[in-house]
Write a protein that holds these residues in place. Structure first.
Motif, short mmCIF file in Angstrom:
data_model
loop_
_atom_site.label_atom_id
_atom_site.label_comp_id
_atom_site.label_asym_id
_atom_site.label_seq_id
_atom_site.Cartn_x
_atom_site.Cartn_y
_atom_site.Cartn_z
N PRO A 1 0.90 53.75 -90.88
CA PRO A 1 0.72 54.11 -89.46
C PRO A 1 0.16 52.94 -88.68
CG PRO A 1 -0.97 55.12 -90.81
CD PRO A 1 -0.02 54.48 -91.76
N LEU B 1 2.37 62.01 -85.51
CA LEU B 1 2.10 61.60 -86.89
C LEU B 1 2.17 62.78 -87.84
CD1 LEU B 1 -0.81 59.03 -86.36
CD2 LEU B 1 1.57 58.55 -86.95
N GLU C 1 5.82 63.91 -88.35
CA GLU C 1 6.56 63.00 -89.21
C GLU C 1 6.13 63.12 -90.66
OE1 GLU C 1 6.14 59.10 -87.69
OE2 GLU C 1 7.36 59.46 -85.89
#
Length: 372
Positions: A323, A336, A339
């Motif tokens: 990330p 986030l 995903e």
């Protein structure tokens, strides 16, 4: 006051160094002349010496009969008429004129005898023919090399300080094609260069020597005549001196003056400045500017007419993605989480597609519900 005939004859014999065969008055004319000139001729050896009169001891002109090709008579043999002969030499034609036919026949007999042989047909007296035979025998003996006795060795006391090689070089350097006045002026203005000048004489094929001698009353200029003969050269002094070459003429004067005279040799100038030679045309001595380095050539970027948005490369499926920094405003936590869920779901489908295993508590908690 004229000189006695005996003295004149002795000087002629010394100068010419040849035996006398016949002599007499005659007229001569070259092909370029218009009138005949009167001379006194002497046939010595194979040469005809011409004098202005019978009292002159130095000849004015000489004809080398060795070069005779033919002798032709321009008038038949008749008494009481002058006889004219044409002598064809290798370089010119000369005409000789005698006052009578008898005198001309005698001259023709002597000339042809010393040059070739005794003519077969001559209008002469028996005594004259006998005289021609004696002349022929004497001339044959004179021309024979074996008849000349060897020269005696040169005495050692006559050898002077200057060497022969040095005299040979000086004789060429001290010869100048100048007149008497010019030679005297050269010696007077440049006494440090020498005191002897060898120059041509006013008479053809002869030379002269100009000297500058220092006496108690001051410098004195003197000139001497050097006559060329078949045997060498004659220095015209009170007692004539015969030498074999011009080098010996110069040496004779140097020895007689006890080496107080030396040949005139002009001084050579010397340079006083040193100049740098110019650079060759093929070289360039001017400094050059440093050569610039070549620039890298980059091909221009081709852009389409419509601008396309450049998206970041997407990671392959099944790979972890690090990330970005949480401070990045472009991604939020919801994205986030979404995903991550999709990635785990995809991984689970790939690993447990053919098994009935239970889902781990970690997965149950992520999904928000418990499965048994």
């Amino acid at each position: 006051m004229s000189r006695p005939p005996r003295v004149v004859h002795k000087r002629r014999e010394t100068i010419t160094a040849l035996p006398l065969y016949y002599s007499g008055h005659l007229l001569k004319k070259h092909s370029k002349d218009t009138d005949f000139k009167k001379y006194y001729g002497e046939l010595r050896g194979c040469s005809l010496f011409l004098y202005k009169d019978d009292t002159q001891d130095t000849y004015t002109e000489k004809l080398d009969l060795d070069q005779l090709k033919s002798m032709e008579s321009d008038s038949p043999y008749q008494k009481k008429e002058p006889t004219v002969f044409t002598l064809s030499l290798s370089t010119e034609k000369v005409q000789l004129k005698m006052d009578s036919a008898d005198t001309g026949e005698v001259w023709r007999g002597f000339i042809l005898t010393v040059v070739k042989e005794l003519p077969s047909k001559l209008q002469l007296m028996p005594g004259q023919v006998l005289q021609l035979k004696e002349v022929l025998a004497q001339e044959i003996k004179r021309k024979s090399p074996s008849s000349r006795p060897p020269l005696p060795p040169r005495p050692g006391f006559l050898s002077g300080p200057p060497s022969k090689d040095k005299l040979s070089s000086e004789i060429a350097e001290c010869f100048f094609d100048v007149t008497r006045k010019e030679a005297e002026k050269m010696l007077e203005e440049n006494p440090e260069c020498g005191s002897i000048i060898l120059r041509p004489s006013t008479m053809p094929n002869n030379y002269a020597l100009t000297l500058r001698q220092v006496s108690s009353s001051g410098p004195v200029m003197k000139n001497y005549r050097v006559t060329q003969i078949n045997a060498g050269f004659v220095i015209e002094l009170e007692t004539p001196v015969t030498v074999s070459s011009l080098k010996d003429v110069l040496k004779y004067f140097i020895e007689k003056t006890e080496y107080r005279l030396c040949p005139f040799i002009p001084s050579q100038p010397y340079d006083t400045l040193i100049e740098a030679s110019p650079a060759p045309k093929c070289l360039n001595t001017t400094p050059r500017a440093p050569k610039p380095l070549p620039k890298a050539q980059v091909s221009p970027m081709l852009r389409s007419q419509t601008k396309e948005k450049i998206l970041p490369n997407k990671p392959d499926e099944g790979e972890y993605v690090i990330p970005d920094d949480p401070s990045d405003s472009s991604l939020n936590l919801a994205q986030l989480d979404d995903e991550l869920r999709r990635a785990l779901k995809q991984r689970r489908e790939n690993i447990y597609v053919s098994t009935d295993e239970k889902v781990s508590p970690y997965e149950t908690k992520l999904n928000g519900k418990t499965t048994m």
